[in-house]
Design a protein around this motif. Structure first.
Motif, PDB file in Angstrom:
ATOM      1  N   ASP A  47       0.811  -1.218   0.000  1.00 53.72           N
ATOM      2  CA  ASP A  47       0.000   0.000   0.000  1.00 53.72           C
ATOM      3  C   ASP A  47       0.845   1.270   0.000  1.00 53.72           C
ATOM      4  O   ASP A  47       0.302   2.367   0.067  1.00 53.72           O
ATOM      5  N   ILE A 140      -3.966 -11.952   0.683  1.00 48.57           N
ATOM      6  CA  ILE A 140      -3.560 -10.619   0.240  1.00 48.57           C
ATOM      7  C   ILE A 140      -2.045 -10.501   0.406  1.00 48.57           C
ATOM      8  O   ILE A 140      -1.509 -10.694   1.496  1.00 48.57           O
ATOM      9  N   PRO A 170      -5.960  -6.539  -2.876  1.00 42.22           N
ATOM     10  CA  PRO A 170      -6.846  -5.952  -1.864  1.00 42.22           C
ATOM     11  C   PRO A 170      -8.160  -5.441  -2.451  1.00 42.22           C
ATOM     12  O   PRO A 170      -9.217  -5.598  -1.823  1.00 42.22           O
ATOM     13  N   ALA A 173     -10.739  -8.320  -2.918  1.00 42.75           N
ATOM     14  CA  ALA A 173     -11.024  -9.210  -1.798  1.00 42.75           C
ATOM     15  C   ALA A 173     -12.516  -9.269  -1.473  1.00 42.75           C
ATOM     16  O   ALA A 173     -13.093 -10.363  -1.303  1.00 42.75           O
ATOM     17  N   ILE A 185     -10.158 -14.857   4.291  1.00 43.20           N
ATOM     18  CA  ILE A 185      -9.062 -14.001   3.846  1.00 43.20           C
ATOM     19  C   ILE A 185      -7.904 -14.126   4.848  1.00 43.20           C
ATOM     20  O   ILE A 185      -8.119 -14.058   6.071  1.00 43.20           O
ATOM     21  N   VAL A 187      -4.450 -12.210   5.863  1.00 44.80           N
ATOM     22  CA  VAL A 187      -3.730 -10.959   5.674  1.00 44.80           C
ATOM     23  C   VAL A 187      -2.791 -10.766   6.859  1.00 44.80           C
ATOM     24  O   VAL A 187      -3.088 -11.191   7.985  1.00 44.80           O
ATOM     25  N   TYR A 195      -5.162   0.068   9.239  1.00 49.85           N
ATOM     26  CA  TYR A 195      -5.266  -1.274   8.644  1.00 49.85           C
ATOM     27  C   TYR A 195      -6.487  -2.016   9.151  1.00 49.85           C
ATOM     28  O   TYR A 195      -7.105  -2.815   8.414  1.00 49.85           O
ATOM     29  N   LEU A 198      -9.365  -0.929   7.042  1.00 47.38           N
ATOM     30  CA  LEU A 198      -9.338  -1.604   5.738  1.00 47.38           C
ATOM     31  C   LEU A 198      -9.866  -3.029   5.859  1.00 47.38           C
ATOM     32  O   LEU A 198     -10.600  -3.520   4.979  1.00 47.38           O
ATOM     33  N   LEU A 199      -9.505  -3.691   6.962  1.00 48.88           N
ATOM     34  CA  LEU A 199      -9.978  -5.058   7.171  1.00 48.88           C
ATOM     35  C   LEU A 199     -11.494  -5.087   7.349  1.00 48.88           C
ATOM     36  O   LEU A 199     -12.190  -5.929   6.746  1.00 48.88           O
ATOM     37  N   LEU A 202     -13.656  -5.013   4.187  1.00 48.38           N
ATOM     38  CA  LEU A 202     -13.722  -6.172   3.292  1.00 48.38           C
ATOM     39  C   LEU A 202     -15.012  -6.966   3.462  1.00 48.38           C
ATOM     40  O   LEU A 202     -15.378  -7.766   2.598  1.00 48.38           O
TER      41      LEU A 202
END
Length: 441
Positions: A47, A140, A170, A173, A185, A187, A195, A198-199, A202
């Motif tokens: 990222d 990922i 990403p 996903a 997933i 990661v 982060y 972001l998780l 998903l």
């Protein structure tokens, strides 16, 4: 034979040239010693966050006048950074502890901890990796996670259970989960708000439902065999607080991102680097909270990545002090200063005009030759006395002879020299006559 005297202007030019040469060399040496050292560092992440953080640190080092500077070599991820480092193309690299060849690496600091999270959509009935059967796991950053996939597969015999792993980007996903192309997933991320957000993004979830986190209960056993990992408990409610996700502390694996240095780099250089980065971290922390994860590496002798001696000295507080490093030079400084004073005195003596003897001193020197002439027994001694008379007259001739008083002194010197020449002549006749009488006898 009299020494040849160089003209005053030439002597001054020579001494000035030597002084300029020594001064210039000293200035160059000082500038070289104080000039900051630039180290190349390979850094990259999926990222771009790692590059952003290291760039901020590099900029701060330049602003603060630190003795070490960083020149960033951009890569696409920790695996590529490790390859650049292993090939010796860079001095430093930001690497993940479980990725790439780190045989030549020595740790400078831990930049962040990264936790392996295996997450399934809401409603999944899986609580541990051992319960996975005939599932496809989306990974990922699949290339960087090959070692993690292997240790999980070996520990849980996932190949036999029909579990497969699929590399996904990403951005793909969520679509892959909704289309049921993958069942969960995998990661590896730092547990920071950026982060975790972001998780959470998903998975589609409501107020009472959320993603299911799958434990790695054998994390301790894996860490015993693979020192790149450690067992780690994700605190209850890390992903979401109400209702808490995970509902209880969750056991999984954790690895670390390191700033590593080549073994060949000097201890003082890496000590300066570690100290400078820690100072920059303090100044940048409010702007970049993730820098709060920077910490000292494990300094134990059996650490997974051995710490660089220079960094270890900084963290242990055993770096040489100014007196330790320069004590000998300080002790020798008075002697060096004395030697320089002697050199300067010699230079001054070389440059300054010759101090001619006074007329009275010249007369005294000439008068002292009379008894020597009368007592001489060999013609060679008379020859030597004649040379001394010539030397005195030559020196006096080079002096200023202006004014009535000076002329009287010159006349006196010449008269004294003439008288001595007569004495030498008479003594030669005497020695010759005595030699002739001896030969007849």
């Amino acid at each position: 034979m009299d020494a040849i005297r160089l003209p005053a202007w030439l002597r001054i030019t020579l001494v000035a040239g030597v002084v300029l040469l020594v001064g210039g060399a000293s200035l160059i040496a000082y500038r070289w010693y104080t000039m900051p050292t630039t180290l190349t560092v390979a850094v990259g992440s999926l990222d771009g966050e790692a590059t952003k953080l290291v760039s901020a640190i590099a900029g701060k080092l330049g602003q603060s006048g630190a003795p070490v500077r960083l020149n960033i070599v951009h890569t696409i991820g920790p695996l590529e950074s490790a390859k650049e480092f292993a090939a010796g193309k860079v001095d430093l690299a930001v690497v993940r502890g479980d990725v790439g060849d780190l045989s030549q690496a020595q740790a400078v600091m831990v930049l962040a901890h990264a936790v392996a999270l295996l997450v399934a959509p809401p409603g999944a009935s899986i609580s541990d990796v051992s319960e996975l059967k005939r599932a496809t796991i989306g990974v990922i950053g699949g290339e960087a996670n090959q070692k993690l996939i292997k240790v999980l597969t070996d520990e849980y015999d996932l190949a036999r259970a029909g579990v497969t792993f699929k590399d996904i980007a990403p951005a793909d996903a969520r679509r892959a989960l909704e289309a049921k192309e993958v069942r969960a997933i995998l990661v590896v991320i730092p547990l920071t708000e950026k982060y975790l957000a972001l998780l959470r993004g998903l998975f589609a979830h409501g107020a009472k439902t959320g993603p299911v986190m799958i434990a790695v209960e054998s994390a301790g056993a894996i860490a015993e065999k693979e020192s790149a990992y450690e067992s780690f408990d994700v605190p209850k409610g890390t992903v979401r607080g109400a209702p808490p996700i995970p509902p209880d502390d969750l056991t999984t694996l954790r690895t670390s991102f390191y700033l590593v240095a080549q073994k060949k780099l000097g201890a003082d250089l890496i000590g300066d680097l570690a100290e400078s980065v820690m100072k920059a971290r303090r100044d940048l922390l409010a702007e970049l909270p993730m820098l709060g994860q920077i910490t000292a590496p494990d300094t134990a002798a059996d650490a997974y990545l051995p710490v660089h001696p220079g960094a270890a000295a900084f963290y242990d507080g055993t770096r040489e002090s100014f007196l330790d490093k320069w004590g000998n030079a300080i002790f020798l400084a008075p002697m060096i200063a004395g030697a320089l004073a002697s050199i300067l005195a010699a230079a001054w003596k070389f440059v300054r005009p010759v101090e001619l003897k006074s007329r009275q001193e010249a007369l005294d020197e000439l008068y002292a030759l009379g008894p020597r002439i009368r007592m001489s027994e060999q013609a060679a001694e008379l020859d030597e006395i004649e040379r001394e008379i010539d030397r005195v007259l030559r020196i006096q001739r080079n002096g200023d002879a202006t004014g009535e008083n000076a002329e009287r002194h010159v006349t006196a010197v010449n008269v004294a020299a003439h008288r001595l020449e007569n004495l030498i002549h008479d003594r030669r006749l005497y020695l010759a006559s005595r030699q002739g009488g001896n030969s007849q006898g």
